[in-house]
Enzyme design. Structure first.
Site, PDB file in Angstrom:
ATOM      1  N   ASP A 316       0.818  -1.218   0.000  1.00 48.10           N
ATOM      2  CA  ASP A 316       0.000   0.000   0.000  1.00 48.10           C
ATOM      3  C   ASP A 316       0.852   1.269   0.000  1.00 48.10           C
ATOM      4  O   ASP A 316       0.339   2.369  -0.203  1.00 48.10           O
ATOM      5  CB  ASP A 316      -0.930   0.014   1.221  1.00 48.10           C
ATOM      6  CG  ASP A 316      -2.020  -1.052   1.110  1.00 48.10           C
ATOM      7  OD1 ASP A 316      -2.290  -1.513  -0.015  1.00 48.10           O
ATOM      8  OD2 ASP A 316      -2.598  -1.428   2.145  1.00 48.10           O
ATOM      9  N   LYS A 343      -5.798  -2.668  -7.185  1.00 43.57           N
ATOM     10  CA  LYS A 343      -6.136  -1.932  -5.960  1.00 43.57           C
ATOM     11  C   LYS A 343      -7.278  -0.956  -6.277  1.00 43.57           C
ATOM     12  O   LYS A 343      -7.935  -1.088  -7.300  1.00 43.57           O
ATOM     13  CB  LYS A 343      -4.892  -1.212  -5.420  1.00 43.57           C
ATOM     14  CG  LYS A 343      -3.793  -2.169  -4.965  1.00 43.57           C
ATOM     15  CD  LYS A 343      -4.247  -2.988  -3.769  1.00 43.57           C
ATOM     16  CE  LYS A 343      -3.228  -4.002  -3.328  1.00 43.57           C
ATOM     17  NZ  LYS A 343      -3.741  -4.933  -2.331  1.00 43.57           N
TER      18      LYS A 343
HETATM   19  C1  S3P Z   1      -5.577  -5.580   3.413  1.00 46.11           C
HETATM   20  C2  S3P Z   1      -4.821  -6.353   2.580  1.00 46.11           C
HETATM   21  C3  S3P Z   1      -4.132  -5.835   1.376  1.00 46.11           C
HETATM   22  C4  S3P Z   1      -4.035  -4.315   1.393  1.00 46.11           C
HETATM   23  C5  S3P Z   1      -5.329  -3.684   1.799  1.00 46.11           C
HETATM   24  C6  S3P Z   1      -5.743  -4.140   3.196  1.00 46.11           C
HETATM   25  C7  S3P Z   1      -6.210  -6.215   4.586  1.00 46.11           C
HETATM   26  O1  S3P Z   1      -4.846  -6.227   0.226  1.00 46.11           O
HETATM   27  O2  S3P Z   1      -3.630  -3.840   0.130  1.00 46.11           O
HETATM   28  O3  S3P Z   1      -5.196  -2.268   1.799  1.00 46.11           O
HETATM   29  O4  S3P Z   1      -6.653  -5.486   5.496  1.00 46.11           O
HETATM   30  O5  S3P Z   1      -6.267  -7.445   4.622  1.00 46.11           O
HETATM   31  P1  S3P Z   1      -4.624  -7.673  -0.467  1.00 46.11           P
HETATM   32  O6  S3P Z   1      -5.034  -8.707   0.499  1.00 46.11           O
HETATM   33  O7  S3P Z   1      -5.502  -7.663  -1.671  1.00 46.11           O
HETATM   34  O8  S3P Z   1      -3.181  -7.723  -0.810  1.00 46.11           O
END
Ligand code: S3P
EC number: 2.5.1.19
Length: 427
Positions: A316, A343
């Site tokens: 992120d 994203k």
């Molecule tokens: C998150 C996981 C991440 C991250 C998102 C929050 C979470 O995404 O990019 O902002 O809280 O589990 P991904 O699981 O798709 O990598």
């Protein structure tokens, strides 16, 4: 549409705190809702995404009181005690809400529909729908369930062993929550370790989770017991302020009570590799999460090459890392980050496009970015594209620009960091 304007400030030396961690705030409400007894959450992030999670669980009959902006009291109903929602569950812009909640809905005893905003409608849901179906879930939706809107007919689930093609905490957490309700054991293997907040918080709620490197298992039929959660500051929000200190020579920032879970501190490693002076001190552990103080000072920065296991630990933070890289000497190469394309926006494209508007030299690749530095940033008008992290990254770019940056579409920032504008104005 709201906007903010940032320009080169005088050097600063500040100590501050950032709002609560978004990932942990979501999980506190979800686990609190499916636990037995009361869960009290201190330091909850009152961002739009986490409020969407509260709204969805209230629609399933859970009593969730907010006695202040950041204090939440959840009276859990037990995982089988949730009620059939009369209205669609609207996750707004929140990928974490929809993917984790689908794991809970799949094993429920009722029917539900799930919708979100335009950005959510573009984000892949097949990555959770497909393994949930392997567990026996009945989920339908647009393009055979690959996109919202989705409809879930809750049913009994079977544990599976699933090898996830992506290192995604949302996929892993969704399957762990489904696994709690399934017959037998559910095991998830990921290519590299993604953030492990769900594993830690399940333990805090009294569940048994078996962990091996890059692999986690949960037995079905366990019940959770409500607890007290103190949410650390969000290192993903802190990253923008740390970057601000790096962009303004002679500056220093200390951030206190921030989460320093090693699955999230990749940005600190990257800043260190670039030559930043960085001190991290663990001060406490809150609800199985390490918490500490981070101090960073501006200095000479150099370009770096990153990829592999580091990427999920800073996924992120890549937009703001790219901003910092424009001021580092030499090339910064970011590889293995194709996940950025799915994203809130395609962050490879939006980061490159917005930085180029300011005169940065940025090349998009299949799985990342190459940034050539140092380049002076001219200033100009940028847009968030409705993506909170792009909006904040561009506002930080303004701090190193010749004539200031005007960022449009900053209402998106309320998703994760509602105080960002006022904090940045302090600089
Ligand atoms: C998150 C996981 C991440 C991250 C998102 C929050 C979470 O995404 O990019 O902002 O809280 O589990 P991904 O699981 O798709 O990598």
């Amino acid at each position: 549409m709201s906007a903010i304007r940032t320009s080169r400030p005088k050097p600063f030396d500040l100590t501050l705190r950032v709002p609560g961690d978004k990932s942990i705030s979501h999980r506190s409400v979800m686990l609190g809702s499916i636990a037995h007894g009361v869960t009290e959450v201190e330091g909850f992030l009152p961002g739009a995404d986490c409020l969407s999670t509260i709204d969805c669980f209230r629609k399933m009959g859970v009593s969730i009181e907010r006695t202040s902006e950041t204090f939440v009291r959840v009276t859990g109903r037990g995982i089988q005690g949730l009620q059939e929602p009369k209205l669609p569950l609207d996750v707004g812009n929140s990928g974490t809400t929809i993917r984790l909640m689908l794991g809970i809905l799949a094993g429920s005893s009722f029917f539900s529909t799930v919708v979100g905003d335009e950005s959510i409608a573009r984000r892949p849901m097949g990555r959770v729908v497909e393994p949930l179906r392997k567990m026996g879930a009945h989920i339908d939706g647009r393009e055979d369930g690959r996109f919202t809107p989705l409809a879930v007919r809750g049913t009994s689930l079977e544990g599976i062993s699933y090898e996830s093609p992506v290192a995604s905490a949302q996929v892993k957490s969704c399957l762990l929550l489904a696994g709690l309700q399934a017959d037998g054991v559910t095991t998830i293997q990921e290519p590299t370790l993604s953030r492990d907040h769900t594993e830690r918080m399940l333990t805090a709620f009294g569940a048994m989770v078996e962990r091996e490197p890059n692999r986690v298992s949960v037995h079905g039929g366990q019940s959770l017991v409500g607890t007290r959660v103190r949410v650390p500051g969000d290192i993903s929000s802190a990253a923008f302020l740390l970057a601000a200190a790096l962009m303004v020579p002679g500056s220093r920032i200390t951030i206190e009570d921030v989460g320093i879970n090693p699955t999230r501190t990749g940005i600190l490693d990257a800043f260190r590799m670039m030559g930043a002076e960085l001190e991290v001190e663990q001060t406490d552990v809150w609800c199985h999460e390490p918490v500490g103080r981070i101090t960073i000072s501006a200095g000479e920065l150099k370009g770096i090459e990153i990829g592999g296991e580091l990427i999920p630990r800073l996924i992120d933070e890549i937009p703001v890392l790219a901003v910092v890289a424009t001021q580092a000497k030499g090339e910064t190469v970011i590889r293995d980050a194709a996940e950025l394309k799915v994203k809130e926006t395609n962050r490879i494209a939006t980061t490159a496009r917005e930085l180029r508007k300011l005169g940065a030299q940025v090349e998009e690749t299949e799985d990342g970015l190459i940034i050539f530095g140092p380049t002076p940033l001219s200033g100009g008008t940028c847009h968030s594209h409705g993506d909170h992290r792009i909006g904040m990254a561009m506002a930080i770019a303004g701090l190193a620009s010749d004539s200031g940056v005007y960022v449009e579409g900053t209402e998106a920032i309320k998703v994760s960091f509602p105080e960002f504008s006022s904090l940045i104005q302090q600089l």
